[in-house]
Design a protein around this motif. Sequence first.
Motif, PDB file in Angstrom:
ATOM      1  N   ALA A  23      28.640  44.263  37.637  1.00 24.68           N
ATOM      2  CA  ALA A  23      30.167  44.506  38.661  1.00 24.68           C
ATOM      3  C   ALA A  23      29.598  43.533  39.598  1.00 24.68           C
ATOM      4  N   ALA A  24      30.720  42.764  40.433  1.00 28.46           N
ATOM      5  CA  ALA A  24      30.468  42.070  41.903  1.00 28.46           C
ATOM      6  C   ALA A  24      30.996  42.680  43.196  1.00 28.46           C
ATOM      7  N   SER A  25      30.540  42.682  44.503  1.00 26.75           N
ATOM      8  CA  SER A  25      31.084  43.745  45.092  1.00 26.75           C
ATOM      9  C   SER A  25      32.040  42.945  46.042  1.00 26.75           C
ATOM     10  N   SER A  26      32.747  42.257  45.248  1.00 29.13           N
ATOM     11  CA  SER A  26      33.769  41.329  46.266  1.00 29.13           C
ATOM     12  C   SER A  26      33.994  40.546  44.760  1.00 29.13           C
ATOM     13  N   SER A  27      35.332  40.074  44.920  1.00 29.94           N
ATOM     14  CA  SER A  27      36.526  38.969  44.140  1.00 29.94           C
ATOM     15  C   SER A  27      35.120  38.016  44.204  1.00 29.94           C
ATOM     16  N   ILE A  28      35.655  37.458  42.487  1.00 26.98           N
ATOM     17  CA  ILE A  28      35.627  36.222  42.005  1.00 26.98           C
ATOM     18  C   ILE A  28      36.005  35.921  41.493  1.00 26.98           C
ATOM     19  N   ILE A  29      36.981  35.653  42.198  1.00 27.02           N
ATOM     20  CA  ILE A  29      38.165  34.354  41.920  1.00 27.02           C
ATOM     21  C   ILE A  29      37.631  33.544  43.152  1.00 27.02           C
ATOM     22  N   GLY A  30      37.848  32.391  42.759  1.00 22.31           N
ATOM     23  CA  GLY A  30      37.820  30.733  43.828  1.00 22.31           C
ATOM     24  C   GLY A  30      36.627  29.883  43.585  1.00 22.31           C
ATOM     25  N   ASN A  73      38.475  39.167  36.317  1.00 24.79           N
ATOM     26  CA  ASN A  73      38.824  39.304  37.760  1.00 24.79           C
ATOM     27  C   ASN A  73      39.561  40.709  38.145  1.00 24.79           C
ATOM     28  N   ALA A  74      40.032  41.039  37.881  1.00 22.52           N
ATOM     29  CA  ALA A  74      40.245  42.730  38.140  1.00 22.52           C
ATOM     30  C   ALA A  74      39.876  43.598  38.440  1.00 22.52           C
TER      31      ALA A  74
END
Length: 122
Positions: A23-30, A73-74
């Motif tokens: 689990a990442a602490s912020s968005s991993i989109i991009g 991503n959600a």
Amino acid sequence: QVQLVESGGGLVQPGGSLRLSCAASSSIIGLYRMGWYRQAPGKERELVATITNGGSINYEDSVKGRFTMSRDNAKNTVYLQMDSLTPDDTANYYCNCRKYRGITFRTFDDYWGQGTQVTVSS
């Protein structure tokens, strides 16, 4: 900064399965590439699998057909489904987030989780 938290490791018998989560602490989109690495005692850390923002997945040869990497991503989460485990898969598994600094993908920053231990033994 991206913080990563792995979970799902443990002890499993040969032939068994485990599912790791990161689990990442912020968005991993991009401009991100997510990856799983592993390090066995006395060995160097090795790449297991990577997934790009576009969904392209690459696997290390020894895990092809047995491991499946996916992302949600959600939930800012990536997974590693590990099937048909063997004692050779025993290692500490690390989640990696590679954040590219620009669209040339030449420079980046790597972030790591704390690792989760996977032990395959009868």
